[in-house]
Design an enzyme around this catalytic site. Sequence first.
Site, PDB file in Angstrom:
ATOM      1  N   ARG A   1      -9.836   6.784  13.252  1.00 49.97           N
ATOM      2  CA  ARG A   1     -10.682   6.421  12.491  1.00 49.97           C
ATOM      3  C   ARG A   1     -11.148   4.813  13.051  1.00 49.97           C
ATOM      4  O   ARG A   1     -12.153   4.966  12.446  1.00 49.97           O
ATOM      5  CB  ARG A   1     -10.336   6.400  10.908  1.00 49.97           C
ATOM      6  CG  ARG A   1      -9.218   7.548  10.885  1.00 49.97           C
ATOM      7  CD  ARG A   1      -9.041   7.951   9.764  1.00 49.97           C
ATOM      8  NE  ARG A   1      -9.115   9.091   9.081  1.00 49.97           N
ATOM      9  CZ  ARG A   1      -8.339   9.345   7.444  1.00 49.97           C
ATOM     10  NH1 ARG A   1      -9.116   8.624   6.700  1.00 49.97           N
ATOM     11  NH2 ARG A   1      -8.392  10.597   7.493  1.00 49.97           N
TER      12      ARG A   1
ATOM     13  N   LYS B   1      -7.950 -12.308 -18.963  1.00 52.03           N
ATOM     14  CA  LYS B   1      -8.500 -11.561 -18.393  1.00 52.03           C
ATOM     15  C   LYS B   1      -8.725  -9.769 -19.028  1.00 52.03           C
ATOM     16  O   LYS B   1      -7.191  -9.701 -19.885  1.00 52.03           O
ATOM     17  CB  LYS B   1      -7.402 -10.765 -16.625  1.00 52.03           C
ATOM     18  CG  LYS B   1      -8.341 -12.146 -16.097  1.00 52.03           C
ATOM     19  CD  LYS B   1      -6.989 -11.747 -14.066  1.00 52.03           C
ATOM     20  CE  LYS B   1      -8.027 -13.224 -13.768  1.00 52.03           C
ATOM     21  NZ  LYS B   1      -9.480 -13.437 -13.412  1.00 52.03           N
TER      22      LYS B   1
ATOM     23  N   PRO C   1      -1.898   2.876   4.545  1.00 49.64           N
ATOM     24  CA  PRO C   1      -0.577   2.036   4.830  1.00 49.64           C
ATOM     25  C   PRO C   1      -0.507   0.565   4.105  1.00 49.64           C
ATOM     26  O   PRO C   1      -1.418   0.066   4.344  1.00 49.64           O
ATOM     27  CB  PRO C   1       0.034   1.591   6.456  1.00 49.64           C
ATOM     28  CG  PRO C   1      -1.269   1.085   6.659  1.00 49.64           C
ATOM     29  CD  PRO C   1      -2.192   2.343   6.159  1.00 49.64           C
ATOM     30  N   GLU C   2       0.670   0.148   3.267  1.00 54.30           N
ATOM     31  CA  GLU C   2       0.459  -0.389   2.100  1.00 54.30           C
ATOM     32  C   GLU C   2       1.177  -1.212   2.673  1.00 54.30           C
ATOM     33  O   GLU C   2       1.716  -1.079   3.677  1.00 54.30           O
ATOM     34  CB  GLU C   2       0.776   0.149   0.756  1.00 54.30           C
ATOM     35  CG  GLU C   2      -0.002   0.526  -0.044  1.00 54.30           C
ATOM     36  CD  GLU C   2       0.073   1.512  -1.322  1.00 54.30           C
ATOM     37  OE1 GLU C   2       0.842   1.100  -2.007  1.00 54.30           O
ATOM     38  OE2 GLU C   2      -0.489   2.389  -1.557  1.00 54.30           O
TER      39      GLU C   2
ATOM     40  N   HIS D   1      -7.249   7.963  21.189  1.00 57.57           N
ATOM     41  CA  HIS D   1      -7.207   6.929  20.776  1.00 57.57           C
ATOM     42  C   HIS D   1      -6.839   5.778  20.601  1.00 57.57           C
ATOM     43  O   HIS D   1      -6.368   5.325  19.963  1.00 57.57           O
ATOM     44  CB  HIS D   1      -7.335   7.655  19.557  1.00 57.57           C
ATOM     45  CG  HIS D   1      -8.185   8.489  18.554  1.00 57.57           C
ATOM     46  ND1 HIS D   1      -9.819   9.019  18.710  1.00 57.57           N
ATOM     47  CD2 HIS D   1      -8.048  10.080  17.965  1.00 57.57           C
ATOM     48  CE1 HIS D   1      -9.918  10.237  18.156  1.00 57.57           C
ATOM     49  NE2 HIS D   1      -9.135  10.444  18.536  1.00 57.57           N
TER      50      HIS D   1
END
Length: 293
Positions: free
Chosen positions: A123, A166, A2-3, A104
């Site tokens: 996970r 950069k 997830p972001e 889980h």
Amino acid sequence: MPELPEVETVRRGLEPVLVGRRLVRVEQRRPDLRFRFPERFAERLEGTSVEALRRRAKYLLADLSSGEVLVMHLGMSGRFRVETGREAAEPGAFYYDSPPAPAHDHVVFWLSDGARVTYNDARRFGFMSLYDGATIEASPPFAGMGIEPLGTELSGDALADLFRGKRTPLKAALLDQRLVAGLGNIYVCEALFRARLSPEAPAGSLVTASGRPKAKAHALSEAIKAVLEEAVAHGGSTLRDHAQVDGTAGAMQERFRVYDREGEPCMTPGCRGVIGRIVQSGRSTFHCPLCQR
């Protein structure tokens, strides 16, 4: 994984359930997730009240009446299930993951109003920890963390300061959490497409020789904010069967302009390009080689 928009969606779903409630009982069903739980984890939580629920980058932070902060990270498959009486809801179920299995369920929070919040993580790449609220900004993982992409910190000038000199590719620079905190692969692809910038261009190419932001830097900052705000408004995209508190489904994945569209025509009006995929630092980057330069 997830972001930022998905984590913000989960935060908004949990906030009305947790804030102002006391943690009557905390059930810790295993000694660790990605990392070991802190010592006396459940004991330190029990009896405290949640005073606020914040987000920093991809982390959820629950400010407790004890002065400590409960820090939570969803990892790749972490999610919360809220049960109030006979009703149950998930502020976020994963778009790329299978439905959660009770085996889980690793942490259960029993609240003073009778509700129950369960953390499920197949996970086990997520984690929970406790920090001193007075010093949390100087503590890992927050020490050295970059600016927030939503709000007032991000601008063309800010990007010029961060990217000056950069030669790192733009895609990699935007994913560097020490520069801009919370951006992930999906929304970086989408933002670069909207700003018409090549993911392979040097980050420093957005800055003039005198250190001032080019028009590209301003365009990128606006594109980042726009795509994140749109994703939050639509309930996120890396979530599947997502139901917010009001039952609205997350649908940002239906609004992708470039991500996961390899081989499809570019959506830029007048562009005859075809969306391509390249691999950068082990991650797929989707872009239009014609209009992103």
